[in-house]
Design an enzyme around this catalytic site. Structure first.
Site, PDB file in Angstrom:
ATOM      1  N   ASN A 120      44.338   7.283  48.968  1.00 42.32           N
ATOM      2  CA  ASN A 120      44.999   6.338  49.865  1.00 42.32           C
ATOM      3  C   ASN A 120      46.489   6.671  50.048  1.00 42.32           C
ATOM      4  O   ASN A 120      46.926   7.764  49.710  1.00 42.32           O
ATOM      5  CB  ASN A 120      44.774   4.885  49.455  1.00 42.32           C
ATOM      6  N   HIS A 146      45.857  10.524  50.592  1.00 38.84           N
ATOM      7  CA  HIS A 146      44.800  11.231  49.859  1.00 38.84           C
ATOM      8  C   HIS A 146      45.261  12.525  49.192  1.00 38.84           C
ATOM      9  O   HIS A 146      44.563  13.547  49.247  1.00 38.84           O
ATOM     10  CB  HIS A 146      43.619  11.513  50.800  1.00 38.84           C
ATOM     11  N   HIS A 220      34.968   9.567  48.474  1.00 41.53           N
ATOM     12  CA  HIS A 220      35.083   9.254  49.894  1.00 41.53           C
ATOM     13  C   HIS A 220      33.771   9.450  50.660  1.00 41.53           C
ATOM     14  O   HIS A 220      33.786   9.767  51.856  1.00 41.53           O
ATOM     15  CB  HIS A 220      36.200  10.099  50.511  1.00 41.53           C
ATOM     16  N   THR A 221      32.640   9.224  49.998  1.00 39.01           N
ATOM     17  CA  THR A 221      31.356   9.331  50.717  1.00 39.01           C
ATOM     18  C   THR A 221      31.265   8.273  51.819  1.00 39.01           C
ATOM     19  O   THR A 221      31.639   7.120  51.625  1.00 39.01           O
ATOM     20  CB  THR A 221      30.184   9.182  49.727  1.00 39.01           C
ATOM     21  N   TYR A 222      30.778   8.718  52.989  1.00 34.05           N
ATOM     22  CA  TYR A 222      30.465   7.811  54.080  1.00 34.05           C
ATOM     23  C   TYR A 222      28.954   7.568  54.021  1.00 34.05           C
ATOM     24  O   TYR A 222      28.177   8.527  54.049  1.00 34.05           O
ATOM     25  CB  TYR A 222      30.736   8.457  55.443  1.00 34.05           C
ATOM     26  N   ASP A 292      39.862  -1.174  57.582  1.00 34.14           N
ATOM     27  CA  ASP A 292      40.372  -0.026  56.822  1.00 34.14           C
ATOM     28  C   ASP A 292      41.354  -0.637  55.821  1.00 34.14           C
ATOM     29  O   ASP A 292      42.553  -0.397  55.885  1.00 34.14           O
ATOM     30  CB  ASP A 292      41.046   0.976  57.766  1.00 34.14           C
ATOM     31  N   GLU A 357      35.691   2.817  48.898  1.00 34.10           N
ATOM     32  CA  GLU A 357      36.480   3.655  48.001  1.00 34.10           C
ATOM     33  C   GLU A 357      37.079   2.774  46.902  1.00 34.10           C
ATOM     34  O   GLU A 357      38.068   2.075  47.125  1.00 34.10           O
ATOM     35  CB  GLU A 357      37.595   4.349  48.798  1.00 34.10           C
TER      36      GLU A 357
HETATM   37  C1  GLA Z   1      40.694   6.398  54.219  1.00 37.06           C
HETATM   38  C2  GLA Z   1      41.824   5.811  54.944  1.00 37.06           C
HETATM   39  C3  GLA Z   1      41.537   5.815  56.401  1.00 37.06           C
HETATM   40  C4  GLA Z   1      41.234   7.213  56.876  1.00 37.06           C
HETATM   41  C5  GLA Z   1      40.109   7.769  56.078  1.00 37.06           C
HETATM   42  C6  GLA Z   1      39.848   9.206  56.448  1.00 37.06           C
HETATM   43  O1  GLA Z   1      39.636   5.582  54.144  1.00 37.06           O
HETATM   44  O2  GLA Z   1      42.137   4.512  54.514  1.00 37.06           O
HETATM   45  O3  GLA Z   1      42.635   5.319  57.107  1.00 37.06           O
HETATM   46  O4  GLA Z   1      42.372   8.015  56.714  1.00 37.06           O
HETATM   47  O5  GLA Z   1      40.399   7.694  54.718  1.00 37.06           O
HETATM   48  O6  GLA Z   1      39.680   9.379  57.816  1.00 37.06           O
END
Ligand code: GLA
Length: 393
Positions: A120, A146, A220-222, A292, A357
């Site tokens: 972050n 990050h 950071h897995t989606y 976010d 996260e």
């Molecule tokens: C995190 C951040 C987002 C974005 C993603 C990657 O979750 O909080 O703003 O930067 O990573 O795209």
């Protein structure tokens, strides 16, 4: 098989498996990127050709057939195959079928990676510690994001597999140099992914340092519980175990306030579809382009606490996240826009995946009221997050 063709390598061989790869073309391209970065920054990750020759893919499989694949490039989880309520397996993690694509898209989505040394944002890429000011890359202008230009998601980790009482595991190790990406202290990091027979992925983070330094590691897995590439996640029902969140300014830096979620679109204390309130007129949703945001977890003392539970009604899949961390960043793929094509050839559409996260709060090094992220020599950074997959009939 093409260079590091992850799709071709996902066969059904049981238990832990290693696969060597050769990456000459990718390495040449990456070296150019790294050389450019070297000109730009103070101390960067020391990346050698040999490191890239050692990139491998590891696949863990448990007794119920669940599979998790991990590469030692960025400690990235490249796929998670779990059953739906009819026992049909799908890959619920967004990602690519070749390391080439991870390398060329790395600075955008952070698919599946471990992010650090500080996951972050850190406001304006600067913080003071023990009277000294440190300057970091503003790689998400005007802020640091990050871990910087070559964060932990872009380096090659050492990896080994082991069998434990809890299940088979991949253990990844990386040593960041003193002042790498501007952070003080040589940091030895170990991340262990364990797959249990109860369809859980346990992520254990461990770090030690030679000098006081901020540390905030996360994954950071989606996820898309319908299966990656199958449209948006707006219909997923989400519960977040948090009565408060940390509102942000327009650059996504917390204002310092812990604001109640009650009466706002940020109230996920009872499960609701992610898309239900996302279109509401709310300044915080404007700043984040959607969700976010960091949520302040309701917990009693230390130890594992519920962070979030997500249910996808069509497949019946449920993901439950528990953690030792005080917060969770709920990010719903607002920056995805269909330009990135995933491993099954489908575009990753706007809000085609969500991240949970687990973390300390953003910008903690500049916010003395937030729980501290400073690790000192002689102390160990130890956190654990667990993802449990089940189904609901
Ligand atoms: C995190 C951040 C987002 C974005 C993603 C990657 O979750 O909080 O703003 O930067 O990573 O795209």
């Amino acid at each position: 098989m093409s260079e590091f063709d992850l799709a071709a390598s996902s066969n059904t061989r049981p238990a832990t498996r290693r696969m060597a790869v050769v990456l000459p073309r990718i390495c040449r391209r990456l070296c150019l990127v790294l050389m450019a970065a070297l000109v730009a920054g103070p101390v960067m990750a020391d990346v050698q050709q040999a490191d890239f020759d050692s990139i491998q893919l590891y696949t863990l499989k448990n007794s119920s057939g669940m599979e998790v694949s991990v590469t030692n490039f960025g400690a990235i989880i490249t796929s998670i195959k779990v059953p739906d309520r009819d026992g049909k397996f799908d890959d619920v993690a967004l990602g690519y079928d070749s390391v080439d694509k991870y390398i060329n898209a790395v600075d955008k989505p952070y698919f599946g990676a471990v992010v650090g040394r500080y996951g972050n944002r850190i406001a304006e890429g600067t913080f003071k510690l023990d009277g000294q000011t440190y300057t970091l890359a503003k790689n998400n202008p005007p802020n640091h994001l990050h871990g910087g230009i070559i964060g932990f998601d872009k380096v090659v980790w050492n990896a080994e597999t082991k069998s434990t009482d809890r299940g088979d595991a991949v253990v990844l190790r990386y040593t960041a140099k003193d002042m790498e990406e501007g952070y003080p202290g040589k940091l030895d990091v170990t991340v262990t992914y364990t797959l249990t027979n109860d369809n859980e992925i346990i992520i254990d983070y461990h770090a030690t340092t030679t000098k006081a330094t901020p540390v905030n590691l996360t994954q950071h897995t989606y996820f898309n519980l319908k299966g990656e590439g199958r449209g948006t996640i707006l219909d997923h029902e989400l519960l977040i175990n948090a009565k408060r969140f940390t509102p942000v300014d327009e650059t996504l830096i917390p204002t310092g306030e812990l604001a109640p979620v009650s009466g706002t679109p940020f109230d996920f204390t009872e499960a609701k579809a992610i898309g239900r309130d996302i279109g509401q007129e709310h300044q915080q949703l404007k700043f984040g382009l959607g969700y976010d945001h960091n949520f302040v977890l309701d917990r009693e003392g230390k130890g594992m606490a519920l962070a979030a539970r997500v249910h996808e009604p069509i497949s019946g899949r449920v993901l439950e996240v528990t953690t030792t961390e005080p917060g969770v960043q709920f990010y719903c793929g607002n920056f995805l826009d269909g330009r990135l094509t995933g491993k099954s050839g489908q575009p990753y559409v706007h809000r085609g995946g969500f991240c949970l996260e687990t973390q300390h709060f953003p910008d903690s090094p500049n916010q003395p009221e937030f729980p501290s992220t400073i690790l000192r020599p002689g102390k160990a950074y130890e956190t654990t997050t667990k993802w449990k997959f089940t189904v609901k009939e």
